[in-house]
Scaffold this motif. Structure first.
Motif, PDB file in Angstrom:
ATOM      1  N   ASP A  34       0.838  -1.211   0.000  1.00 49.58           N
ATOM      2  CA  ASP A  34       0.000   0.000   0.000  1.00 49.58           C
ATOM      3  C   ASP A  34       0.869   1.256   0.000  1.00 49.58           C
ATOM      4  OD1 ASP A  34      -2.202  -1.580   0.056  1.00 49.58           O
ATOM      5  OD2 ASP A  34      -2.522  -1.433   2.228  1.00 49.58           O
ATOM      6  N   VAL A  35       1.999   1.199   0.738  1.00 49.18           N
ATOM      7  CA  VAL A  35       2.924   2.338   0.778  1.00 49.18           C
ATOM      8  C   VAL A  35       3.627   2.471  -0.579  1.00 49.18           C
ATOM      9  CG1 VAL A  35       4.987   3.268   1.914  1.00 49.18           C
ATOM     10  CG2 VAL A  35       3.288   2.005   3.256  1.00 49.18           C
ATOM     11  N   THR A  36       4.132   1.334  -1.068  1.00 52.73           N
ATOM     12  CA  THR A  36       4.917   1.336  -2.313  1.00 52.73           C
ATOM     13  C   THR A  36       4.101   1.873  -3.488  1.00 52.73           C
ATOM     14  OG1 THR A  36       6.258  -0.501  -1.530  1.00 52.73           O
ATOM     15  CG2 THR A  36       6.168  -0.190  -3.905  1.00 52.73           C
ATOM     16  N   GLU A  37       2.827   1.509  -3.532  1.00 54.06           N
ATOM     17  CA  GLU A  37       1.971   1.934  -4.647  1.00 54.06           C
ATOM     18  C   GLU A  37       1.942   3.447  -4.834  1.00 54.06           C
ATOM     19  OE1 GLU A  37      -1.856  -0.719  -5.759  1.00 54.06           O
ATOM     20  OE2 GLU A  37      -1.798   0.102  -3.731  1.00 54.06           O
ATOM     21  N   ASP A  38       2.158   4.186  -3.737  1.00 51.46           N
ATOM     22  CA  ASP A  38       2.111   5.652  -3.808  1.00 51.46           C
ATOM     23  C   ASP A  38       3.473   6.268  -4.051  1.00 51.46           C
ATOM     24  OD1 ASP A  38      -0.582   5.902  -3.452  1.00 51.46           O
ATOM     25  OD2 ASP A  38      -0.444   5.855  -1.263  1.00 51.46           O
ATOM     26  N   GLN A  39       4.500   5.435  -4.175  1.00 48.59           N
ATOM     27  CA  GLN A  39       5.848   5.986  -4.321  1.00 48.59           C
ATOM     28  C   GLN A  39       6.195   6.206  -5.798  1.00 48.59           C
ATOM     29  OE1 GLN A  39       8.029   3.075  -1.999  1.00 48.59           O
ATOM     30  NE2 GLN A  39       7.938   4.369  -0.174  1.00 48.59           N
ATOM     31  N   GLY A  40       6.942   7.293  -6.027  1.00 47.86           N
ATOM     32  CA  GLY A  40       7.248   7.699  -7.398  1.00 47.86           C
ATOM     33  C   GLY A  40       7.962   6.628  -8.203  1.00 47.86           C
ATOM     34  N   ASP A  41       8.934   5.949  -7.577  1.00 49.42           N
ATOM     35  CA  ASP A  41       9.699   4.933  -8.313  1.00 49.42           C
ATOM     36  C   ASP A  41       8.788   3.810  -8.798  1.00 49.42           C
ATOM     37  OD1 ASP A  41      12.013   6.269  -8.008  1.00 49.42           O
ATOM     38  OD2 ASP A  41      12.865   4.966  -6.471  1.00 49.42           O
ATOM     39  N   TYR A  42       7.840   3.446  -7.946  1.00 49.56           N
ATOM     40  CA  TYR A  42       6.921   2.370  -8.342  1.00 49.56           C
ATOM     41  C   TYR A  42       5.985   2.864  -9.439  1.00 49.56           C
ATOM     42  CZ  TYR A  42       3.318  -1.176  -8.261  1.00 49.56           C
ATOM     43  OH  TYR A  42       2.436  -2.150  -8.649  1.00 49.56           O
ATOM     44  N   ARG A  43       5.461   4.055  -9.267  1.00 50.73           N
ATOM     45  CA  ARG A  43       4.523   4.581 -10.268  1.00 50.73           C
ATOM     46  C   ARG A  43       5.205   4.715 -11.630  1.00 50.73           C
ATOM     47  NH1 ARG A  43       2.574   8.305  -6.356  1.00 50.73           N
ATOM     48  NH2 ARG A  43       3.556   9.976  -7.522  1.00 50.73           N
ATOM     49  N   ALA A  44       6.524   5.023 -11.587  1.00 47.25           N
ATOM     50  CA  ALA A  44       7.269   5.175 -12.848  1.00 47.25           C
ATOM     51  C   ALA A  44       7.315   3.868 -13.646  1.00 47.25           C
ATOM     52  CB  ALA A  44       8.677   5.670 -12.565  1.00 47.25           C
TER      53      ALA A  44
END
Ligand code: SF4
Length: 265
Positions: A34-44
């Protein structure tokens, strides 16, 4: 992927040894996602639903592989993500150690310095691979030297723990592990310190001369400067047309950022 798996392991080792079960790891992985999904690197990564599912499956394979090989219930952590900011052999040295754990029965300051690697385990046994592995181990030897400077711990072993998940022909994943380690003693520390001082001197000389030689390799595909680096670009172009006999795919993977940066369709 590495950031995600590191975060889950860090939280896992914050729990009492007896509680460090795969069930707890799964719950931690769920909340970390849930945290990772909101992180820029993951979204990229711009993953669609199926891509996100494969991301989670791959990460979970890595975590279960870690459980199978490295018995987290036996670890006695002294510190995780330990911040370093000291001078080693005259070189300003900064970084984070993934894990400093108690070595032996805990009656002295003896510790093991560990860095997690979620990439392919290294090959061993050839002259070439031995040279490469010595180079890889410098990182944790320098961490050990930095810990000595800080004066609270007495590192006895420095190691790189590899655990990763590779694609299988049926579309799933299989875990792979490996360990590179080196004993820490006066001789190995002195050698690591001398190498650090030498490289720092070479960097200074290169800066003064305004010249730094490019050193190409597989990571050029992930280098943010590849579109400014002639040698790196040439290397990526060559890797893009070369076929890896093991996977049948180009050596430079589709998801390597250099593919988009250089327009290598
Ligand atoms: S692209 Fe150039 S700068 Fe980047 S890693 Fe490769 S050789 Fe080094």
């Amino acid at each position: 992927m590495g950031t995600f798996v590191h975060a889950v392991l860090e939280k896992l080792l914050d729990h009492d040894a007896a509680d460090r079960t795969p069930e707890l790891a799964r719950a931690l992985a769920r909340s970390q996602f849930d945290v990772t999904e909101d992180q820029g690197d993951y979204r990229a990564l711009q993953l669609d639903e199926a891509g996100a599912r494969r991301f989670r499956q791959r990460a979970w394979t890595m975590i279960t592989t870690y459980f199978a090989e490295f018995s987290p219930a036996t670890v006695v952590p002294v510190a995780q993500e330990m911040r370093l900011n000291v001078e080693v052999a005259g070189v300003p040295f900064r970084g984070f150690i993934d894990l400093v754990e108690r070595d032996g029965d805990g009656t002295d300051n003896a510790v093991v310095v560990t860095d997690y690697k979620t990439g392919k385990p290294p090959e061993t046994g050839t002259r070439w691979s031995d040279e490469q592995n010595s180079e890889k181990l410098l990182q944790v030897m320098w961490y050990a030297a930095a810990l000595m400077e800080m004066g609270e711990h007495d590192p006895k072993l420095a190691r790189l723990l590899y655990f990763t998940a590779v694609d299988t022909p049926d579309g799933g994943f299989a875990g792979r592990t490996g360990v590179l380690s080196a004993g820490v003693d006066q001789g190995s520390l002195d050698a690591a310190r001398a190498e650090l001082a030498l490289r720092w001197h070479q960097i200074g000389e290169a800066r003064a001369a305004g010249v730094a030689d490019a050193v190409t390799g597989p990571l050029c595909g992930w280098c943010a400067f590849v579109d400014h680096c002639e040698e790196g670009e040439a290397h990526c172009r060559a890797m893009r047309v070369e076929i890896n006999p093991r996977t049948g795919a180009p050596r430079l993977r589709d998801d390597a950022p250099a593919v988009a940066l250089l327009g290598l369709t």
